[in-house]
Design an enzyme around this catalytic site. Structure first.
Site, PDB file in Angstrom:
ATOM      1  N   ARG A 104       0.869  -1.052  -0.113  1.00 18.75           N
ATOM      2  CA  ARG A 104       0.074  -0.157   0.031  1.00 18.75           C
ATOM      3  C   ARG A 104       0.692   1.093  -0.159  1.00 18.75           C
ATOM      4  O   ARG A 104       1.679   1.402   0.818  1.00 18.75           O
ATOM      5  CB  ARG A 104      -0.953   0.083   1.296  1.00 18.75           C
ATOM      6  CG  ARG A 104      -1.702   1.181   1.474  1.00 18.75           C
ATOM      7  CD  ARG A 104      -2.938   1.060   2.316  1.00 18.75           C
ATOM      8  NE  ARG A 104      -3.773   0.620   1.806  1.00 18.75           N
ATOM      9  CZ  ARG A 104      -5.005   0.514   2.362  1.00 18.75           C
ATOM     10  NH1 ARG A 104      -5.331   1.258   3.351  1.00 18.75           N
ATOM     11  NH2 ARG A 104      -6.057  -0.061   1.588  1.00 18.75           N
ATOM     12  N   HIS A 131      -7.007   0.994  -6.706  1.00 15.97           N
ATOM     13  CA  HIS A 131      -7.542   0.397  -5.702  1.00 15.97           C
ATOM     14  C   HIS A 131      -8.043  -1.060  -6.367  1.00 15.97           C
ATOM     15  O   HIS A 131      -9.004  -1.479  -6.074  1.00 15.97           O
ATOM     16  CB  HIS A 131      -8.084   0.765  -4.892  1.00 15.97           C
ATOM     17  CG  HIS A 131      -8.223   0.329  -3.260  1.00 15.97           C
ATOM     18  ND1 HIS A 131      -7.578  -0.835  -3.075  1.00 15.97           N
ATOM     19  CD2 HIS A 131      -8.904   0.447  -2.363  1.00 15.97           C
ATOM     20  CE1 HIS A 131      -7.672  -1.063  -1.941  1.00 15.97           C
ATOM     21  NE2 HIS A 131      -8.737  -0.157  -1.371  1.00 15.97           N
ATOM     22  N   GLN A 134      -9.976  -3.406  -4.062  1.00 13.93           N
ATOM     23  CA  GLN A 134     -11.404  -3.123  -3.671  1.00 13.93           C
ATOM     24  C   GLN A 134     -12.351  -3.549  -4.704  1.00 13.93           C
ATOM     25  O   GLN A 134     -13.426  -3.869  -4.429  1.00 13.93           O
ATOM     26  CB  GLN A 134     -11.329  -1.662  -3.442  1.00 13.93           C
ATOM     27  CG  GLN A 134     -12.518  -1.122  -2.948  1.00 13.93           C
ATOM     28  CD  GLN A 134     -13.140  -1.616  -1.823  1.00 13.93           C
ATOM     29  OE1 GLN A 134     -12.353  -1.651  -0.758  1.00 13.93           O
ATOM     30  NE2 GLN A 134     -14.165  -2.256  -1.679  1.00 13.93           N
ATOM     31  N   ASP A 226     -17.031   7.489  -1.766  1.00 14.70           N
ATOM     32  CA  ASP A 226     -15.906   7.338  -1.059  1.00 14.70           C
ATOM     33  C   ASP A 226     -15.690   8.543  -0.370  1.00 14.70           C
ATOM     34  O   ASP A 226     -16.075   9.844  -0.856  1.00 14.70           O
ATOM     35  CB  ASP A 226     -14.553   6.818  -2.150  1.00 14.70           C
ATOM     36  CG  ASP A 226     -13.586   6.748  -1.396  1.00 14.70           C
ATOM     37  OD1 ASP A 226     -13.464   6.418  -0.171  1.00 14.70           O
ATOM     38  OD2 ASP A 226     -12.227   6.439  -1.997  1.00 14.70           O
ATOM     39  N   CYS A 266     -16.353   2.072  -0.115  1.00 15.20           N
ATOM     40  CA  CYS A 266     -15.243   0.945   0.050  1.00 15.20           C
ATOM     41  C   CYS A 266     -14.927   0.980   1.507  1.00 15.20           C
ATOM     42  O   CYS A 266     -14.395  -0.064   1.784  1.00 15.20           O
ATOM     43  CB  CYS A 266     -14.091   1.553  -0.770  1.00 15.20           C
ATOM     44  SG  CYS A 266     -13.549   3.253  -0.617  1.00 15.20           S
ATOM     45  N   ARG A 294     -14.100  -8.526   0.430  1.00 12.32           N
ATOM     46  CA  ARG A 294     -12.609  -8.495   0.380  1.00 12.32           C
ATOM     47  C   ARG A 294     -11.681  -9.728   0.622  1.00 12.32           C
ATOM     48  O   ARG A 294     -10.922 -10.144  -0.045  1.00 12.32           O
ATOM     49  CB  ARG A 294     -12.135  -7.317   1.117  1.00 12.32           C
ATOM     50  CG  ARG A 294     -12.658  -6.105   0.887  1.00 12.32           C
ATOM     51  CD  ARG A 294     -11.868  -5.450  -0.398  1.00 12.32           C
ATOM     52  NE  ARG A 294     -10.507  -5.232  -0.373  1.00 12.32           N
ATOM     53  CZ  ARG A 294      -9.711  -4.270  -0.168  1.00 12.32           C
ATOM     54  NH1 ARG A 294     -10.314  -3.196   0.481  1.00 12.32           N
ATOM     55  NH2 ARG A 294      -8.546  -4.279  -0.044  1.00 12.32           N
TER      56      ARG A 294
HETATM   57  N1   CP Z   1     -11.294  -0.280   1.762  1.00 10.19           N
HETATM   58  C1   CP Z   1     -10.131  -0.545   2.087  1.00 10.19           C
HETATM   59  O1   CP Z   1      -9.221  -0.587   1.386  1.00 10.19           O
HETATM   60  O2   CP Z   1     -10.166  -0.178   3.312  1.00 10.19           O
HETATM   61  P1   CP Z   1      -8.653  -0.094   4.356  1.00 10.19           P
HETATM   62  O3   CP Z   1      -8.245   1.229   4.136  1.00 10.19           O
HETATM   63  O4   CP Z   1      -9.189  -0.445   5.777  1.00 10.19           O
HETATM   64  O5   CP Z   1      -7.786  -1.284   3.899  1.00 10.19           O
HETATM   65  N1  NVA Z   2     -10.059   6.855  -1.442  1.00  9.90           N
HETATM   66  C1  NVA Z   2      -9.443   6.321  -0.284  1.00  9.90           C
HETATM   67  C2  NVA Z   2      -9.726   4.772  -0.112  1.00  9.90           C
HETATM   68  C3  NVA Z   2      -9.420   4.228   1.153  1.00  9.90           C
HETATM   69  C4  NVA Z   2      -9.687   2.662   1.114  1.00  9.90           C
HETATM   70  C5  NVA Z   2      -8.262   6.622  -0.027  1.00  9.90           C
HETATM   71  O1  NVA Z   2      -7.141   6.598  -0.903  1.00  9.90           O
HETATM   72  O2  NVA Z   2      -7.865   7.024   1.186  1.00  9.90           O
END
Ligand code: CP
Ligand code: NVA
Length: 311
Positions: A104, A131, A134, A226, A266, A294
Site C-alpha cells: 500500500r 485500488h 477493492q 468514497d 469501500c 474483500r
Molecule cells: N477499503 C479499504 O481498502 O479499506 P482499508 O483502508 O481499511 O484497507
Molecule cells: N480513496 C480512499 C480509499 C480508502 C480505502 C483513500 O485512498 O484514502
C-alpha cells in the site's frame, strides 16, 4: 520451466476471462472455504504498508491463515525503506524470503518498481492511482446482489480518486454503465477515462462523466461513494468538505435512483460528509457485504497469483 510471475497492480493485469474467473472462484471459496484450507500451506505473504488499513490488512492476513499460509505486516517506517533503502532493493530482498508481496503506497510508481524488481507476485493494496483489490470485492458484491454485471447502472458520486479509477477500468471491461459525478477539477484522470471508454466500446458498457450528481444517479442500480479527502490529502479536508457538499449521498439523492438501488462504499466512511447515517445504515446499504467480500476475492486472487488454480 518456472511459471511466469504474475502481478496485480491494476485490474488490467488480468484478462477479462481471468477477471470473470476470479469472481467465480471467489464465490466458490465463499461457499466452501474449507476446501481451500491447505492450498497455501507454508506460503508467506509480506505486506508493506505506507498508509493505515483495516480491511486490506486484516482480510489479506486472514486469507493467508485460512488457506494454510502466513502473513507478515510491515509498516514502511519499520523497514529500512523508511531510512532510504530503495524500493527496488527492498523488492529484491523481500523476494528472497516471502512468496508474495502486498504493498500500500502513496506513489503508484512505487508498486510498479516493486513488481519490476521482485521475483514474486506483487499486489497493489492501494496506491494514489488505483485500488484494484477493492474493485474485485465490489464486482462480486454487485453480481451477488443484482445477478448480473452487464448493463448495470453504477453511479459513482464524489471524488475522482483511486477507487473511482479502478471501478471505471474494471467495470467498463465487464459491460457496466458507469456514471461518474464529481465537482469540476476533481474528475477521474483523463488517461483512465479514455481507457475505460475504449473498453466500454468493446464490452457494450458506457462511461459518462457529469458534474451533476442527480444526472449520474437517475435510474441507477447502485450508488457508490468514497471519502472526499483520501489518505495523504488530509490537509485539504476543510476545503474539500466545502467543494464536495453538494455531492453528499443522502436520502434525497438516493430517491432519484431505482427503487431497488443498493448503496456501496469501500469504507472507511466519513459519516455526515460523503454519506449520511440513514443511507449507510439503511436497507439499501451493502457496505458490510462489500467489506466481507474483500476476504473471498483476495483468497481467489492469491490462489491465482500463486498458480494454485487455472482460470
Ligand atoms: N477499503 C479499504 O481498502 O479499506 P482499508 O483502508 O481499511 O484497507
Ligand atoms: N480513496 C480512499 C480509499 C480508502 C480505502 C483513500 O485512498 O484514502
Amino acid at each position: 520451466m518456472t511459471a511466469k510471475v504474475r502481478h496485480f497492480l491494476d485490474t488490467d493485469d488480468v484478462s477479462i476471462e481471468t477477471l470473470r474467473g476470479l469472481l467465480q472462484l471467489a464465490q466458490a471459496v465463499k461457499q466452501a472455504p474449507e476446501r481451500y484450507a491447505h492450498e497455501l500451506d507454508g506460503r508467506v505473504l509480506g505486506m508493506v504498508f505506507q498508509k493505515p488499513s483495516t480491511r486490506t490488512r486484516v482480510s489479506f492476513e486472514v486469507a493467508m491463515l485460512q488457506m494454510g499460509g502466513h502473513a507478515l505486516y510491515f509498516n514502511a517506517q519499520d523497514l529500512q525503506l523508511g531510512r532510504g533503502e530503495t524500493v527496488a532493493d527492498t523488492a529484491r530482498v523481500l523476494s528472497r524470503y516471502v512468496d508474495g508481496i502486498v504493498a500500500r503506497v502513496f506513489a503508484h510508481a512505487d508498486v510498479v518498481t516493486l513488481a519490476r524488481y521482485a521475483s514474486v507476485p506483487v499486489i497493489n493494496g492501494l496506491s494514489d492511482y488505483l485500488h484494484p483489490c477493492q474493485v474485485l470485492a465490489d464486482l462480486l458484491t454487485l453480481w451477488e446482489k443484482k445477478g448480473r454485471l452487464e448493463g448495470l447502472r453504477l453511479a459513482y458520486v464524489g471524488d475522482g480518486n483511486n477507487v473511482c479509477h479502478s471501478l471505471l477500468l474494471a467495470g467498463s471491461r465487464l459491460g457496466l454503465h458507469l456514471r461518474v459525478a464529481t465537482p469540476p477539477g476533481f474528475e477521474p484522470h483523463p488517461e483512465v477515462v479514455d481507457r475505460a471508454r475504449s473498453y466500454a466500446r468493446s464490452s457494450g458498457g458506457r462511461v459518462l462523466w457529469t458534474s451533476d450528481p442527480g444526472e449520474a444517479v437517475a435510474g441507477a442500480d447502485a450508488v457508490y461513494t468514497d471519502v472526499w479527502a483520501s489518505m495523504g490529502q488530509e490537509h485539504e479536508r476543510a476545503y474539500r468538505v466545502q467543494v464536495f457538499r453538494p455531492y453528499q449521498v443522502n436520502a434525497t439523492l438516493m430517491g432519484q435512483a431505482r427503487p431497488d438501488v443498493i448503496f456501496m462504499h469501500c469504507l472507511p466512511a466519513h459519516r455526515g460528509e460523503e454519506v449520511t447515517d440513514d443511507v449507510i445504515d439503511g436497507p439499501a446499504s451493502v457496505v458490510w457485504d462489500q467489506a466481507e467480500n474483500r476476504l473471498h476475492t483476495q483468497k481467489a486472487l492469491l490462489l491465482w497469483l500463486f498458480h494454485r488454480v487455472t482460470l
